[in-house]
Design an enzyme around this catalytic site. Sequence first.
Site, PDB file in Angstrom:
ATOM      1  N   HIS A  19      39.277  51.678  46.673  1.00  0.00           N
ATOM      2  CA  HIS A  19      40.322  50.974  46.832  1.00  0.00           C
ATOM      3  C   HIS A  19      41.236  51.673  48.093  1.00  0.00           C
ATOM      4  O   HIS A  19      41.839  51.121  49.004  1.00  0.00           O
ATOM      5  CB  HIS A  19      41.095  50.591  45.967  1.00  0.00           C
ATOM      6  CG  HIS A  19      40.612  49.740  45.268  1.00  0.00           C
ATOM      7  ND1 HIS A  19      40.787  49.707  43.626  1.00  0.00           N
ATOM      8  CD2 HIS A  19      39.856  48.444  45.263  1.00  0.00           C
ATOM      9  CE1 HIS A  19      39.876  48.702  42.900  1.00  0.00           C
ATOM     10  NE2 HIS A  19      39.678  48.151  43.904  1.00  0.00           N
ATOM     11  N   GLU A 126      33.673  35.047  42.531  1.00  0.00           N
ATOM     12  CA  GLU A 126      33.596  35.788  41.299  1.00  0.00           C
ATOM     13  C   GLU A 126      32.497  34.837  40.267  1.00  0.00           C
ATOM     14  O   GLU A 126      32.931  33.471  40.361  1.00  0.00           O
ATOM     15  CB  GLU A 126      34.790  35.847  40.363  1.00  0.00           C
ATOM     16  CG  GLU A 126      34.520  36.467  38.950  1.00  0.00           C
ATOM     17  CD  GLU A 126      33.838  37.610  39.104  1.00  0.00           C
ATOM     18  OE1 GLU A 126      32.809  37.879  38.398  1.00  0.00           O
ATOM     19  OE2 GLU A 126      34.106  38.795  39.695  1.00  0.00           O
ATOM     20  N   GLY A 162      28.330  36.131  44.717  1.00  0.00           N
ATOM     21  CA  GLY A 162      28.935  36.898  45.688  1.00  0.00           C
ATOM     22  C   GLY A 162      27.887  36.989  46.896  1.00  0.00           C
ATOM     23  O   GLY A 162      28.360  36.874  47.981  1.00  0.00           O
ATOM     24  N   ASP A 182      30.906  44.900  45.899  1.00  0.00           N
ATOM     25  CA  ASP A 182      30.836  46.103  44.826  1.00  0.00           C
ATOM     26  C   ASP A 182      30.362  45.259  43.581  1.00  0.00           C
ATOM     27  O   ASP A 182      31.051  45.293  42.659  1.00  0.00           O
ATOM     28  CB  ASP A 182      32.063  46.649  44.599  1.00  0.00           C
ATOM     29  CG  ASP A 182      33.147  45.624  44.401  1.00  0.00           C
ATOM     30  OD1 ASP A 182      33.150  44.525  44.633  1.00  0.00           O
ATOM     31  OD2 ASP A 182      34.236  46.001  43.640  1.00  0.00           O
TER      32      ASP A 182
END
Length: 304
Positions: A19, A126, A162, A182
């Site tokens: 992040h 998601e 994704g 990720d």
Amino acid sequence: MLSYEHAYHAGNHADILKHLTLTLILKRLLQKEKPFTVYDSHAGLGWYDLTDLRAKKTNEAESGLKKLLEARKNTQDLSDAADEVRQIIAPYLSLCRLYAEQELYPGSPEIARCLLRPSDTLILSELHPQAIERLRENMKMPPLAVTQKESYVRAKVHYRNGFEMLRALTPPATKRGCALIDPSFEEAADFYDCADTICAVHERWQNGIIALWYPLLKHRSRESVRMKQTIISCAEGMQSDPKVLDIQLAIQSPEEKTGLAKLYGSGMLVVNFPYQLDEQMKAVLPWLANILGNENAGWSVESF
């Protein structure tokens, strides 16, 4: 893998590296007035409750986020480059501190919502059936960091794989932007899917910034090396002057991790990395390694 729940790991050392890197990329994109698009392939819940039983079970935020916030108060923990480190980490830590006051941690979708402008585009994906519902609910609530409650980017949330989302929706109409990838990496297939997807996306969106988070796992080192080699070779084959940055933060040595918890660090592979990201990470990583790691902690920044 649909059994993975990031709520167990929110605010750990891997989140901090991921992040912080994302924040620096977004801050660079925001320096121009022209709108841009952000993709998040594995968005999770958006933000996380650190009082949740899952977070309490592992307490990973205690040795990650909370340790970082406490160390930041104590300036003697900083090196001689204290001012530079403060400037680099300030945008990320200010968001973390704001959310931590309510026992929350902002995931990548929430960080993007806090930083992006209403004219920018945020696309989230998601696949976990429970996580997608929470993500949709969380994205309806205004971000804590936005003072004008109607003035923030509205996320477009997709209930889909994704990797498929990135292949289908790139390049963006805005041309400028970045993609964060990720996955859980609980299966070896994730390493191959990442390489294949990034090569496909980079081929059709050659000026897009693609940021891949990956785990440092001793038993997956071969898969990790192959994945990175494939992506770097792909970039070299498409551009005369490719810009790929490999960032790693190890909080301990691989030999110290045994049993099921084998994550000893993590990395970020950034294709088309923005100006000065390499120098920023070289300045910050020694401090992060000192705060978050033990005597065997280490870091590296390599460009290709």
